[in-house]
Write an enzyme that holds these catalytic residues in place. Structure first.
Site, short mmCIF file in Angstrom:
data_model
loop_
_atom_site.label_atom_id
_atom_site.label_comp_id
_atom_site.label_asym_id
_atom_site.label_seq_id
_atom_site.Cartn_x
_atom_site.Cartn_y
_atom_site.Cartn_z
N PRO A 186 0.83 -1.21 0.00
CA PRO A 186 0.00 0.00 0.00
C PRO A 186 0.86 1.26 0.00
O PRO A 186 2.06 1.21 0.29
CB PRO A 186 -0.82 -0.13 1.29
N GLY A 223 2.76 4.61 1.06
CA GLY A 223 3.33 5.15 2.30
C GLY A 223 4.03 4.16 3.18
O GLY A 223 4.32 4.47 4.34
N SER A 227 -13.62 -14.08 -0.04
CA SER A 227 -13.29 -14.13 1.39
C SER A 227 -14.38 -13.58 2.30
O SER A 227 -14.28 -13.70 3.52
CB SER A 227 -11.98 -13.37 1.64
N LYS A 245 -5.38 -7.85 6.51
CA LYS A 245 -6.73 -7.86 7.08
C LYS A 245 -6.70 -7.72 8.60
O LYS A 245 -7.51 -6.99 9.19
CB LYS A 245 -7.45 -9.14 6.67
#
Length: 806
Positions: free
Chosen positions: A367, A369, A689, A732
């Site tokens: 992701p 950053g 999922s 997650k």
């Protein structure tokens, strides 16, 4: 046996021709009456025909072949209209072939063939000319002769006697045959002229042929004249230039263009190019010396040579492969990321042991950053290489990668060649940023162009369209970054080694902020540690309530906001100091932006909390289900993908199969509609999922029991109620942690991923429940056993079958 050619017979009102003639076929040629033709006889049947004709003193019939390759010719291969010919002279060569001179007399038509071997013989009839004297016929004859003279004027090599001859012919038939025999016509056109018996029509046909030939000759003459003028102009300029050069040498003046050539020659020698590039450079330099400096081509060649001599063909930096030093630099620049650091150190160690310049292409995926680009900078610093960052996000033109060809105005090399020129080294570290955001359109597919660049087996001869020379990119260390892998072309993804970077935990964010971000912003805003200090609890508050991200980019922005506000006050009063704590963060950043909404969103029955992975990290998602009177229809909303829709259908099928255990009537689902909605409807969602979350939401809706707000879940469901493993466990779990979830339900087969990937402090602060079957999920989320398990474990049935299956 076929008859032999007979003695001539008198045809009433015409010249005498025999009733039967030996037929001599001609290849791509037509003999006209009253004309003479040289002839080479090489075929055996033709040689025998000529010898028999000379022996008997009879003329022969000459006709054109329809197919020049027919050997020996058959009757159907020969045109039926030809010309009677007399063999005037014959010479026999040593090789057995004959050279003859024949003259045409009158035209004839073959009535029928009487002999095919050893040569063709046929019955013939003479063809008469149909000539009607008129002023129009005279005018056409004179016009044809005039046009023929004009045609000869464009042909300097044509004998002048032809023009005299044509002007002395008064008979229109003789004129037409003479012109047709000397013009450049196809065999088909010549045959058409011979077969045309009407003199008026023949002259008209020849006039059309003459007009076409004149048009072609005039155009060719114009092209030749224009070329000659250009050549004369160039020769004149060259002569004047040579005179100017001599005058300048006498006066002691130097030619600027020649000085450029000499300077470039020295640079080419100093560049130490490969042999192919050196030859190309010298060839272009020779062209440059012959072109005037005012010519547009001069600047094109000059720019091309400038690129060649400025590229670092043989200049490289020496790699520093000190593993301990590299480890120290990586630890200085980045907090945690132990797996990534270990892989980078392994990469450097292999390069050191193999002493080779080639290796796999690394691709950091994670992701925004989380430090992908800064990792590349650290690797370049550790190896002592030049660092070039190249963003390819949104690039849609293939020429950005391969460059433009020099035929275009403003052409220039591609991004990689420009980057290497800017680095001044043939072995820099090139960071290809946002490789997952490369597009394609009518200008080509840049992803396909990147295949050659990023293939260690091919990029040693990378050919840029502008340079049109092979350049060795194998010495370059390429590192790519991406937020997600799905949008990267499979062939391109196959050429890279994927290294995933997950998001940070809150403890890691606080540690990064204290070690890196706060000192960086203090320096950037001209502050000292005495003037501004931010406590640990303040950083935790900022990370939890003002930012909600996988990386630390927004966290750094919030720290920068605090630093700017303090800097303004320090500028107004030099003695001002600030100590930011959790109690006064709101004074600098305003009210908090994120709140724990899980309890509020799950307050009603039919709502379950699922876990998802997005391009910006892990996050939670709420699955809402409602049951209402209807006809058994299932409605799915929230911009769900096909896979997620199938998961919802599978979950509903499982719940319907256990309707007895859920204390529902057999007709319950036939008399009720089910609506499953996933909020944030503007955001597309897909994947299997969310299966157990959808099933839990449906059970909650039909039983009226609320789902525990502190529980989030992820896992794929089957029709039999089994829970299958999923991916992205770490992302997650971290997303659940950021949302304030304390308990996470995961598939049992994901237990190794949890123990290995999830940070230890997260594992200690959260409870993980590993399940194999949906009955376990419902017990954990709804607080009691709702259905009985039927899963088979280790060969034994666990639990009992539902009533419907007994």
């Amino acid at each position: 046996m076929a008859d032999k050619p007979q003695a001539p017979a008198q045809t009433p009102g015409s010249a005498t021709i025999p009733p039967q003639l030996a037929i001599l076929p001609l290849q791509e040629s037509v003999l006209f009456p009253n004309t003479v033709m040289p002839l080479a006889v090489t075929k055996q049947h033709g040689i025998k025909l000529v010898e028999d004709a000379l022996r008997s003193g009879t003329p022969v019939g000459v006709a054109a072949l329809r197919d020049r390759d027919a050997s020996p010719p058959k009757p159907e291969d020969v045109y039926t209209v030809g010309t009677v010919a007399i063999i005037q002279k014959m010479i026999k060569l040593p090789d057995g072939t004959l050279r003859c001179i024949i003259s045409g007399t009158v035209p004839f038509r073959i009535v029928e063939f009487t002999q095919a071997q050893p040569y063709l013989v046929g019955k013939v009839e003479q063809l008469e000319e149909i000539t009607v004297e008129s002023d129009e016929l005279t005018a056409m004859s004179r016009n044809l002769a005039s046009q023929y003279s004009k045609l000869l004027s464009f042909l300097p090599s044509a004998p002048r006697e032809l023009e005299l001859e044509v002007n002395n012919i008064n008979d229109p038939n003789m004129l037409s045959y003479f012109i047709a025999s000397t013009m450049r016509l196809d065999t088909v056109d010549k045959q058409a002229v011979l077969e045309e018996r009407d003199t008026h029509a023949r002259l008209r046909m020849l006039t059309a042929f003459m007009a076409r030939e004149l048009e072609v000759v005039e155009l060719g003459h114009k092209i030749q004249t224009d070329i000659q003028k250009e050549m004369d102009k160039s020769q004149r300029e060259y002569y004047l230039r040579q005179q100017l050069k001599a005058i300048q040498e006498e006066l002691g003046e130097t030619d600027p263009a020649q000085a450029d050539v000499n300077e470039l020659r020295e640079k080419i020698e100093a560049a130490k190019m490969p042999e192919d590039a050196n030859k190309a450079a010298l060839r272009e330099l020779d062209r440059l010396g012959k072109i005037p400096s005012a010519s547009p081509e001069y600047s094109v060649i000059r720019t091309y040579l400038d690129w060649l001599v400025t590229l670092p063909w043989s200049l490289t930096t020496e790699d520093s492969l000190d593993i301990e030093k590299a480890r120290k630099i990586l630890d200085e620049d980045h907090y945690d990321l132990e797996k990534v650091k270990d892989r980078i150190l392994e990469y450097l160690a292999v390069r050191k042991l193999r002493n080779t310049l080639t290796g796999p292409i690394l691709c950091f995926v994670g992701p925004p950053g989380v430090g992908k680009t800064s990792l590349g900078k650290s690797i370049a610093r550790a190896m002592g290489r030049k660092f070039i960052r190249m963003s390819v996000g949104g690039v849609r033109d293939e020429a950005e990668i391969r460059g433009h060809r020099r035929t275009y105005i403003g052409a220039m090399p591609g991004t990689f060649i420009r980057a290497i020129r800017d680095a001044g080294s043939a072995n820099p570290l090139i960071m290809i940023d946002e490789i997952d955001k490369v597009g394609s359109d009518f200008r080509g597919d840049p992803s396909s162009a990147l295949l050659e660049v990023l293939d260690p087996e091919q990029n040693n001869t990378f050919r840029d369209h502008y340079l049109d020379l092979p350049f060795d990119l194998s010495r370059v260390l390429f590192i790519a970054t991406a937020n997600q892998l799905d949008t990267i072309q499979p062939a391109l993804r196959d050429r890279m080694e994927i290294i995933p970077l997950s998001g940070y935990t809150q403890a890691e964010k606080v540690a990064i902020a204290r070690k890196y971000l706060v000192p960086k912003q203090l320096t950037a805003n001209g502050l000292t540690a005495k003037q501004l200090s931010i406590s640990k609890d303040a950083l935790e508050d900022i990370a939890a309530n003002y930012t909600r991200e996988a990386g630390v980019r927004n966290l750094e922005r919030e720290i920068a906001t605090i630093a700017r506000k303090v800097a303004r006050k320090v500028a107004e009063r030099a003695t001002f100091t600030a100590h930011v704590t959790a109690a006064n963060v709101a004074e600098y950043l305003g009210k908090q932006r994120f709140y724990g909404e899980v309890a509020l969103r799950t307050a009603a029955e039919g709502v379950a909390t699922g876990l998802v992975v997005t391009p910006v990290g892990g996050d939670i998602v709420f699955i809402e289900s409602k049951v209402m009177p209807g006809t058994g229809k299932l409605t799915l909303t929230g911009q769900l993908g096909d896979v997620m829709k199938e998961s919802a259908q599978a979950a509903l099928a499982f719940v319907r199969s256990r309707s007895n255990e859920l204390k529902l009537s057999d007709e319950y689902f036939n008399k009720h509609d089910v609506h499953v909605h996933v909020p944030a409807g503007a955001v597309p969602k897909d994947g299997p999922s969310a299966g157990i979350a959808i099933a839990t939401s449906l059970v909650s809706a039909v039983t009226g029991k609320k789902v525990d707000p502190n529980v989030a879940m992820t896992g794929e469901i089957t029709l039999t109620g089994q829970v299958l493993p999923i991916g992205g466990v770490k992302e997650k779990v971290l997303g659940a942690r950021r949302a304030g979830i304390s308990r996470v339900i995961l598939p049992s087969r994901n237990k190794p991923d949890t123990l290995e990937d999830v940070p230890e402090d997260v594992r200690k602060s959260m409870k993980f429940v590993f399940v194999d079957e949906l009955s376990q999920v419902l017990r954990e989320t709804l607080g009691s056993r709702i259905i009985t398990p039927v899963m088979v474990t280790n060969g034994k049935r666990n639990g009992r079958l539902p009533a419907a299956a007994r």
